[in-house]
Design a protein around this motif. Structure first.
Motif, PDB file in Angstrom:
ATOM      1  N   GLY A 521      18.158  -7.182 -23.385  1.00 19.21           N
ATOM      2  CA  GLY A 521      19.519  -6.960 -23.871  1.00 19.21           C
ATOM      3  C   GLY A 521      19.866  -5.488 -23.930  1.00 19.21           C
ATOM      4  N   GLN A 522      20.964  -5.174 -24.673  1.00 20.96           N
ATOM      5  CA  GLN A 522      21.482  -3.816 -24.734  1.00 20.96           C
ATOM      6  C   GLN A 522      21.334  -3.218 -26.128  1.00 20.96           C
ATOM      7  N   ALA A 523      20.589  -3.859 -27.009  1.00 20.06           N
ATOM      8  CA  ALA A 523      20.393  -3.333 -28.362  1.00 20.06           C
ATOM      9  C   ALA A 523      18.948  -3.578 -28.761  1.00 20.06           C
ATOM     10  N   GLU A 524      18.479  -2.796 -29.769  1.00 18.48           N
ATOM     11  CA  GLU A 524      17.125  -2.929 -30.259  1.00 18.48           C
ATOM     12  C   GLU A 524      16.943  -4.271 -30.958  1.00 18.48           C
ATOM     13  N   ALA A 525      15.697  -4.753 -30.905  1.00 16.97           N
ATOM     14  CA  ALA A 525      15.342  -5.970 -31.630  1.00 16.97           C
ATOM     15  C   ALA A 525      14.237  -5.613 -32.596  1.00 16.97           C
ATOM     16  N   MET A 526      14.453  -5.875 -33.861  1.00 18.54           N
ATOM     17  CA  MET A 526      13.508  -5.487 -34.904  1.00 18.54           C
ATOM     18  C   MET A 526      12.936  -6.740 -35.555  1.00 18.54           C
ATOM     19  N   SER A 527      11.641  -6.580 -36.002  1.00 17.21           N
ATOM     20  CA  SER A 527      10.933  -7.669 -36.690  1.00 17.21           C
ATOM     21  C   SER A 527      11.004  -8.953 -35.873  1.00 17.21           C
ATOM     22  N   VAL A 528      10.486  -8.862 -34.673  1.00 22.47           N
ATOM     23  CA  VAL A 528      10.524 -10.009 -33.752  1.00 22.47           C
ATOM     24  C   VAL A 528       9.297 -10.869 -34.019  1.00 22.47           C
ATOM     25  N   SER A 529       9.520 -12.113 -34.417  1.00 18.60           N
ATOM     26  CA  SER A 529       8.418 -13.035 -34.669  1.00 18.60           C
ATOM     27  C   SER A 529       8.051 -13.745 -33.377  1.00 18.60           C
ATOM     28  N   VAL A 530       6.713 -13.845 -33.157  1.00 21.57           N
ATOM     29  CA  VAL A 530       6.206 -14.547 -31.976  1.00 21.57           C
ATOM     30  C   VAL A 530       5.259 -15.627 -32.478  1.00 21.57           C
ATOM     31  N   ARG A 531       5.512 -16.847 -32.091  1.00 19.51           N
ATOM     32  CA  ARG A 531       4.756 -18.012 -32.570  1.00 19.51           C
ATOM     33  C   ARG A 531       3.975 -18.572 -31.390  1.00 19.51           C
ATOM     34  N   CYS A 532       2.604 -18.634 -31.577  1.00 20.75           N
ATOM     35  CA  CYS A 532       1.734 -19.222 -30.569  1.00 20.75           C
ATOM     36  C   CYS A 532       1.321 -20.612 -31.042  1.00 20.75           C
ATOM     37  N   PRO A 545       7.277  -5.123 -34.593  1.00 24.31           N
ATOM     38  CA  PRO A 545       8.244  -4.358 -35.406  1.00 24.31           C
ATOM     39  C   PRO A 545       9.505  -3.976 -34.633  1.00 24.31           C
ATOM     40  N   LEU A 546       9.395  -3.558 -33.384  1.00 27.97           N
ATOM     41  CA  LEU A 546      10.566  -3.049 -32.678  1.00 27.97           C
ATOM     42  C   LEU A 546      10.339  -3.203 -31.175  1.00 27.97           C
ATOM     43  N   ILE A 547      11.423  -3.643 -30.515  1.00 27.57           N
ATOM     44  CA  ILE A 547      11.432  -3.696 -29.051  1.00 27.57           C
ATOM     45  C   ILE A 547      12.704  -3.015 -28.584  1.00 27.57           C
ATOM     46  N   GLU A 548      12.561  -1.917 -27.878  1.00 27.85           N
ATOM     47  CA  GLU A 548      13.716  -1.192 -27.367  1.00 27.85           C
ATOM     48  C   GLU A 548      14.389  -1.990 -26.251  1.00 27.85           C
ATOM     49  N   PRO A 549      15.688  -1.683 -25.962  1.00 23.11           N
ATOM     50  CA  PRO A 549      16.357  -2.344 -24.828  1.00 23.11           C
ATOM     51  C   PRO A 549      15.569  -2.109 -23.541  1.00 23.11           C
ATOM     52  N   GLY A 550      15.237  -3.144 -22.839  1.00 20.76           N
ATOM     53  CA  GLY A 550      14.439  -3.065 -21.632  1.00 20.76           C
ATOM     54  C   GLY A 550      12.961  -2.973 -21.898  1.00 20.76           C
ATOM     55  N   GLY A 551      12.536  -2.883 -23.171  1.00 22.92           N
ATOM     56  CA  GLY A 551      11.145  -2.715 -23.507  1.00 22.92           C
ATOM     57  C   GLY A 551      10.359  -4.006 -23.395  1.00 22.92           C
ATOM     58  N   LEU A 552       8.992  -3.829 -23.312  1.00 22.97           N
ATOM     59  CA  LEU A 552       8.091  -4.969 -23.182  1.00 22.97           C
ATOM     60  C   LEU A 552       6.969  -4.779 -24.192  1.00 22.97           C
ATOM     61  N   GLN A 553       6.686  -5.799 -25.014  1.00 24.96           N
ATOM     62  CA  GLN A 553       5.639  -5.764 -26.021  1.00 24.96           C
ATOM     63  C   GLN A 553       4.764  -7.002 -25.848  1.00 24.96           C
ATOM     64  N   ALA A 554       3.524  -6.867 -26.387  1.00 25.24           N
ATOM     65  CA  ALA A 554       2.569  -7.963 -26.251  1.00 25.24           C
ATOM     66  C   ALA A 554       1.935  -8.267 -27.588  1.00 25.24           C
ATOM     67  N   VAL A 555       1.570  -9.543 -27.787  1.00 27.20           N
ATOM     68  CA  VAL A 555       0.817  -9.992 -28.944  1.00 27.20           C
ATOM     69  C   VAL A 555      -0.328 -10.842 -28.421  1.00 27.20           C
ATOM     70  N   VAL A 556      -1.468 -10.867 -29.214  1.00 25.67           N
ATOM     71  CA  VAL A 556      -2.638 -11.639 -28.822  1.00 25.67           C
ATOM     72  C   VAL A 556      -2.934 -12.626 -29.939  1.00 25.67           C
ATOM     73  N   CYS A 557      -3.097 -13.904 -29.554  1.00 24.03           N
ATOM     74  CA  CYS A 557      -3.401 -14.976 -30.507  1.00 24.03           C
ATOM     75  C   CYS A 557      -4.781 -15.526 -30.148  1.00 24.03           C
ATOM     76  N   ASP A 558      -5.759 -15.410 -31.110  1.00 23.31           N
ATOM     77  CA  ASP A 558      -7.112 -15.898 -30.898  1.00 23.31           C
ATOM     78  C   ASP A 558      -7.246 -17.323 -31.425  1.00 23.31           C
ATOM     79  N   TRP A 559      -8.118 -18.095 -30.712  1.00 25.18           N
ATOM     80  CA  TRP A 559      -8.234 -19.529 -31.089  1.00 25.18           C
ATOM     81  C   TRP A 559      -9.490 -20.080 -30.469  1.00 25.18           C
TER      82      TRP A 559
END
Length: 643
Positions: A521-532, A545-559
């Motif tokens: 999108g064209q605006a920041e996204a804050m406190s983005v929850s990711v559910r595995c 916590p924060l994803i800038e416009p055009g940004g890419l973030q990763a989370v790791v879920c162990d199981w």
């Protein structure tokens, strides 16, 4: 014993024997015995009669005795007798004009006949004359019956009557001879042609509805004591003989036409009955009675004239579509010879009910236009009085069409849209007059209207509040509506991929699930929850916590992969609670099926050899002994007694 001696001999009349009690005909009714049949009696025989009454005891002595008060004779004398009796009854009908129509001999056409003091008389002796009457019609809803005439000079046999008939609106036919006292044929009008062979024709009349006298009754009793030839009963109308009937035993019902005995212009007549009983009896008892149970005269009528209602005519009307209709005064302009305005019934017919509606309101005609309707309708009016007479009229109503502007419904007060992203806004419009000849436009270059799909499309280039003016136009007029937009720059979170490493997943092993989340999108996204999760089973929830416009973030879920499964459905969901406004909420979830391999055979056996049920039981016993030793070790020493 009672016996009698007479001129014909001796007869025992009565014997009383072996009675159980007294025989008493003194205090009670007298003893009677009929001796008529002993002989043919004469007064001399009666005077010489000897009665003997005696009592004899049967074989012994008793104290019974016979007492006789008197002996008498009851004599009925029968002698032939003659004579006559007369009975009379009458009834008068009055109060209505009699159902006869007199014909004016002074009118019509005559040939060799002229009016005289006695009536119509031939002008030349020895020659026949003819008179043709004017056309005569029956009264409304009535019918003519028979033709009658009287002669002041000459005999009724000197008259020949012919009739010509005509149906409603038709011509008169040929004359046909009319037999005396027969009914006229059916017709709407009649002409009579009377031929006078001699004498003077005094009057001619026609009765209406064939007036008839009906008489019912009976003659009862015994008819052997009267003379059947001279015992009669007679019926008269105004002292003119109608019928002469015999005095015959039994019931009767008679009907006689009596129009010949009624005079035109008269309002009453009298019906009388006379009965003659002429006796011719041999002396035997006899009685005869004449009884009338019902007497009536038919054919009377009473015509009441009731004219049709009359109303002022309603002219043709021209109206304009979308106007409020029209009220026309009506019943106040109607008149009737008997009924009041409230008693008149008004009904309408409408040739085209899709154009307008018509009814009567408080005596006025109400023309009510229907929405968006135009055209022409013929309105029929029928005004009926209580007698059924009617007045009718029809008028035309023309409703000219009006080209209405298009109808465009209001938009909602404030519509949120995304900056520089195409947004479709539903709109509702109609134009029943122009059809396909409708166009639409806006005051913004980045806004357009699709009238076919009823959509307003906007791609706002600038963030903020903007107003778009939408105009829908036909060939004559336009309708405009404003659309208020809140243009916002929004994030757009996307689960771009899920990664499970290079090695295949095996049952019972630990694994790591790496989820990549991009903000396109064209605006920041804050406190983005990711559910595995897998197959609706939660693995873990992480927050970026924060994803800038055009940004890419990763989370790791162990199981740890469970044992006994071959395929797992993994899914990653971003912003499951919809806490972050986005331009597109449909791309927040990604699913992936992953095959799971079975564990190696050696590892599986080793694990099973160590952790056997026996090993578990031994371990539990050892653990229990150890815990008990610790408790004993920590207990205080035994208390000793000091002396």
């Amino acid at each position: 014993r009672i016996s009698v001696q007479h001129g014909g001999g001796f007869d025992l009349l009565k014997t009383f024997a072996h009675t159980q009690g007294n025989v008493d005909y003194i205090n009670n009714s007298a003893f009677r015995v009929n001796i008529t049949g002993l002989m043919e009696w004469t007064w001399s025989d009666v005077s010489e009669m000897v009665f003997t009454l005696d009592y004899v005891a049967a074989g012994g002595v008793d104290d019974s005795r016979l007492v006789v008060d008197a002996v008498g004779l009851d004599i009925t004398v029968q002698t032939p007798w003659y004579g006559g009796e007369v009975a009379f009854a009458s009834s008068e009908f009055s109060g209505h004009e009699l159902p006869v129509i007199g014909l004016d001999l002074a009118k019509g056409e005559t040939t060799n006949l002229a009016l005289d003091d006695c009536g119509l008389k031939p002008t030349m002796q020895g020659m026949n004359g003819q008179w043709v009457s004017e056309a005569v019609s029956p009264p409304p809803q009535q019918s003519l019956g028979r033709v009658h005439h009287t002669m002041s000079e000459g005999s009724a046999t000197n008259i020949t009557v012919e009739v010509s008939t005509a149906q409603e609106g038709g011509a008169f036919g040929e004359y046909q001879e009319l037999t005396t006292n027969t009914l006229l044929p059916d017709g709407a009008q009649y002409k009579l042609r009377v031929t006078v062979e001699g004498g003077c024709l005094a009057s001619v009349w026609v009765d209406v509805n064939d007036p008839s006298l009906t008489l019912t009754g009976r003659v009862f009793g015994t008819n052997d004591g009267i003379d059947p030839e001279y015992s009669r009963w007679l019926v008269f109308v105004d002292d003119e003989l109608v019928s002469n009937e015999p005095m015959a035993i039994g019931s009767f019902a008679h009907e006689w036409p009596v129009g010949a005995y009624m005079q035109p212009g008269s309002t009453s007549f009298t019906v009388s009955v006379r009965a003659w009983f002429t006796w011719d009896s041999d002396g035997s008892p006899s009685h005869t009675a004449l009884e009338f149970s019902d007497m009536a005269v038919s054919g009377g009528f009473d015509v009441e004239w009731d004219e049709d209602p009359v109303c002022e005519y309603v002219g043709d009307q021209h109206l304009l579509e979308d106007n409020g209709g029209l009220i026309l005064p009506f019943l106040s302009r109607c008149t009737d010879d008997r009924a009041t305005h409230d008693e008149l019934q008004v009904t309408f017919s409408n040739s085209d009910e899709s154009v307008l509606a018509v009814d009567l309101t408080e005596g006025d005609i109400r023309l009510r236009l229907l929405p968006e309707a135009s055209g022409q309708a013929v309105i029929g009016i029928t005004v009926t009085d209580p007698a059924g007479n009617a007045w009718e009229q029809a008028f035309t109503v023309v409703v000219d069409p009006v080209d209405d502007p298009p109808a465009l419904e209001e938009f909602q007060s404030l519509i949120p849209v995304e900056h520089d992203v195409q947004t479709n806004i539903n709109m509702s419009w109609s134009d029943i007059d122009s059809g396909a000849q409708v166009t639409a436009s806006t005051n913004r270059s980045w806004a357009s209207v699709d009238l076919v799909n009823n959509v307003l499309t906007v791609i706002p280039p600038v963030v903020g509040f903007h107003t778009v003016l939408v105009a829908v136009c036909d060939q004559t007029s336009c309708t405009e509506r404003e659309v208020d937009l809140e243009v916002r720059a929004l994030p757009d979170l996307l689960v771009e991929s899920m990664d499970f490493g290079e090695e295949d997943l095996q049952q019972g092993e630990s694994m790591s699930m790496r989820v990549l989340v991009r903000n396109q999108g064209q605006a920041e996204a804050m406190s983005v929850s990711v559910r595995c999760q897998t197959d609706e089973q939660l693995i873990a929830v992480h927050t970026i916590p924060l994803i800038e416009p055009g940004g890419l973030q990763a989370v790791v879920c162990d199981w740890q992969v469970p044992v006994g499964v071959s395929v797992l459905r993994f899914s990653a969901v971003v912003d499951r609670g919809l806490q972050i406004p986005e331009g597109n909420e449909a791309n927040n979830e990604l699913e992936q099926l992953v095959a799971v391999a079975e564990p190696l055979q050696g590892e599986q056996d080793g694990a099973e050899g160590i952790f056997t049920p026996e090993f578990a039981r031994v371990g539990a016993v050892v653990l229990g002994i150890g815990i008990l030793g610790i408790i004993l070790y920590m207990m205080p020493a035994k208390i000793k007694k000091i002396e």
